[in-house]
Design a protein around this motif. Structure first.
Motif, short mmCIF file in Angstrom:
data_model
loop_
_atom_site.label_atom_id
_atom_site.label_comp_id
_atom_site.label_asym_id
_atom_site.label_seq_id
_atom_site.Cartn_x
_atom_site.Cartn_y
_atom_site.Cartn_z
N VAL A 124 11.57 -5.47 -10.37
CA VAL A 124 10.51 -5.75 -11.35
C VAL A 124 10.26 -7.25 -11.46
CG1 VAL A 124 9.85 -5.53 -13.77
CG2 VAL A 124 10.99 -3.63 -12.63
N LEU A 125 11.33 -8.05 -11.46
CA LEU A 125 11.16 -9.50 -11.53
C LEU A 125 10.46 -10.03 -10.28
CD1 LEU A 125 14.60 -10.60 -13.02
CD2 LEU A 125 12.41 -10.43 -14.19
N ASP A 126 10.73 -9.43 -9.12
CA ASP A 126 10.06 -9.85 -7.89
C ASP A 126 8.56 -9.57 -7.98
OD1 ASP A 126 9.96 -10.60 -4.98
OD2 ASP A 126 9.33 -8.50 -4.83
N LEU A 127 8.20 -8.38 -8.47
CA LEU A 127 6.78 -8.07 -8.64
C LEU A 127 6.12 -9.00 -9.65
CD1 LEU A 127 6.88 -4.16 -8.66
CD2 LEU A 127 5.96 -5.62 -6.87
N LEU A 128 6.85 -9.33 -10.72
CA LEU A 128 6.31 -10.23 -11.73
C LEU A 128 6.04 -11.61 -11.15
CD1 LEU A 128 5.61 -10.68 -14.73
CD2 LEU A 128 8.00 -11.31 -15.10
N SER A 129 6.92 -12.09 -10.28
CA SER A 129 6.74 -13.42 -9.70
C SER A 129 5.59 -13.46 -8.70
CB SER A 129 8.04 -13.86 -9.01
OG SER A 129 8.32 -13.05 -7.88
N PHE A 142 3.43 -3.92 -16.91
CA PHE A 142 4.70 -4.65 -17.01
C PHE A 142 5.38 -4.39 -18.34
CE2 PHE A 142 3.30 -7.47 -13.47
CZ PHE A 142 4.44 -7.37 -12.71
N ALA A 143 4.60 -4.30 -19.41
CA ALA A 143 5.19 -4.02 -20.72
C ALA A 143 5.87 -2.65 -20.73
CB ALA A 143 4.10 -4.08 -21.80
N MET A 144 5.26 -1.67 -20.10
CA MET A 144 5.86 -0.33 -20.03
C MET A 144 7.13 -0.35 -19.20
SD MET A 144 4.08 3.23 -18.87
CE MET A 144 3.43 2.48 -17.40
N LEU A 145 7.10 -1.09 -18.08
CA LEU A 145 8.30 -1.19 -17.25
C LEU A 145 9.43 -1.89 -18.01
CD1 LEU A 145 6.85 -2.18 -13.76
CD2 LEU A 145 8.03 -0.07 -14.34
N ALA A 146 9.09 -2.96 -18.73
CA ALA A 146 10.10 -3.69 -19.49
C ALA A 146 10.73 -2.80 -20.56
CB ALA A 146 9.49 -4.94 -20.12
N ARG A 147 9.90 -1.99 -21.22
CA ARG A 147 10.43 -1.09 -22.26
C ARG A 147 11.39 -0.07 -21.66
NH1 ARG A 147 11.46 -1.96 -27.02
NH2 ARG A 147 13.46 -1.24 -26.21
N ARG A 148 11.03 0.47 -20.50
CA ARG A 148 11.89 1.46 -19.85
C ARG A 148 13.19 0.83 -19.37
NH1 ARG A 148 8.55 5.10 -15.70
NH2 ARG A 148 10.62 6.06 -15.59
N THR A 153 19.00 0.04 -20.14
CA THR A 153 20.13 -0.87 -20.33
C THR A 153 20.95 -0.46 -21.54
OG1 THR A 153 18.84 -2.67 -19.37
CG2 THR A 153 20.81 -3.27 -20.62
N VAL A 154 20.28 -0.11 -22.64
CA VAL A 154 20.98 0.31 -23.85
C VAL A 154 21.79 1.57 -23.60
CG1 VAL A 154 20.67 1.12 -26.20
CG2 VAL A 154 19.33 -0.81 -25.39
N VAL A 155 21.17 2.53 -22.92
CA VAL A 155 21.87 3.78 -22.63
C VAL A 155 23.06 3.53 -21.73
CG1 VAL A 155 21.66 6.01 -21.48
CG2 VAL A 155 19.84 5.22 -22.99
#
Length: 223
Positions: A124-129, A142-148, A153-155
């Motif tokens: 995801v960070l690679d796509l963002l860059s 990107f917001a949806m990906l970040a939320r997922r 991570t929490v789980v």
């Protein structure tokens, strides 16, 4: 240095070191067949480390960084005098190629359709860059990906202590990188290094003593 090499700009493959040799002096015999011992008169060939006979033209060892997936390659650099310096030089040339392809909406949509987790954070960070398109269109994805990713991570941290596993895996990898081949009675064995335990750690838990001892080992030559 391997860990510092960026992935291939063209296909995303993993770069590696390539070796070969090239002519540095012509044969004194003008009728000498330079193709007799391989592609002698042509460009260097990856993996060409074959020893030449005394009557053949002199060659020098050269090194490059290349991608085995698509063939992307840096220029050759002579490595006779200082092999490490030559590898560092071609590594810097490789990392200077930052013309990565721009991320498209279809790349993000393909990632959204997957069950993304913690291991997908680098992707995801690679796509963002590499995103240069309309942020009004790409931003919500990107917001949806970040939320997922945050939810995953929490789980993960609630259900499995991942840090100790990763730390132990790093220690095992260090031990494997420091092993040596030993030939005994015609048989080949793997010899692990002797690990010194510090006296001040004797009263700690067994696992903690082993972890501290392995952490104190020097790293191998990263090349």
């Amino acid at each position: 240095m391997y860990e510092q090499l960026i992935p291939c700009d063209h296909c995303g493959g993993r770069p590696t070191v390539g070796r070969s040799q090239r002519i540095i002096s012509d044969s004194p015999d003008p009728w000498y067949d330079q193709t007799r011992w391989g592609r002698f008169g042509g460009p260097p060939v990856l993996g060409d480390m074959m020893h030449r006979p005394p009557e053949a033209p002199k060659t020098e060892a050269i090194v490059c960084i290349y991608c085995a997936g698509c063939g992307m390659q840096t220029p050759w650099v002579a490595c006779e005098e200082d092999d490490t310096a030559a590898r560092n030089a071609v590594g810097e040339i490789w990392n200077a190629r930052l013309n990565r392809p721009e991320a498209e909406k279809t790349d993000l949509q393909r990632l959204v359709e997957r069950e993304v987790g913690v291991s997908d954070i680098p992707a995801v960070l690679d796509l963002l860059s590499r995103t240069k398109a309309d942020w009004d269109e790409m931003g919500p994805i990107f917001a949806m990906l970040a939320r997922r990713l945050i939810d995953a991570t929490v789980v993960t941290f609630d259900s499995w202590p991942i840090d100790p596993v990763l730390n132990d895996a790093a220690r095992y990898r260090k031990l494997v990188q420091l092993t040596k081949w030993v030939d005994i009675d015609g048989e080949r064995y793997v010899q692990f290094p002797k690990v010194y335990t510090h006296p001040e750690d004797r009263d700690r838990l067994f696992e903690d003593v082993i972890a501290s001892a392995v952490d104190s080992l020097p790293d191998r030559d990263r090349w």
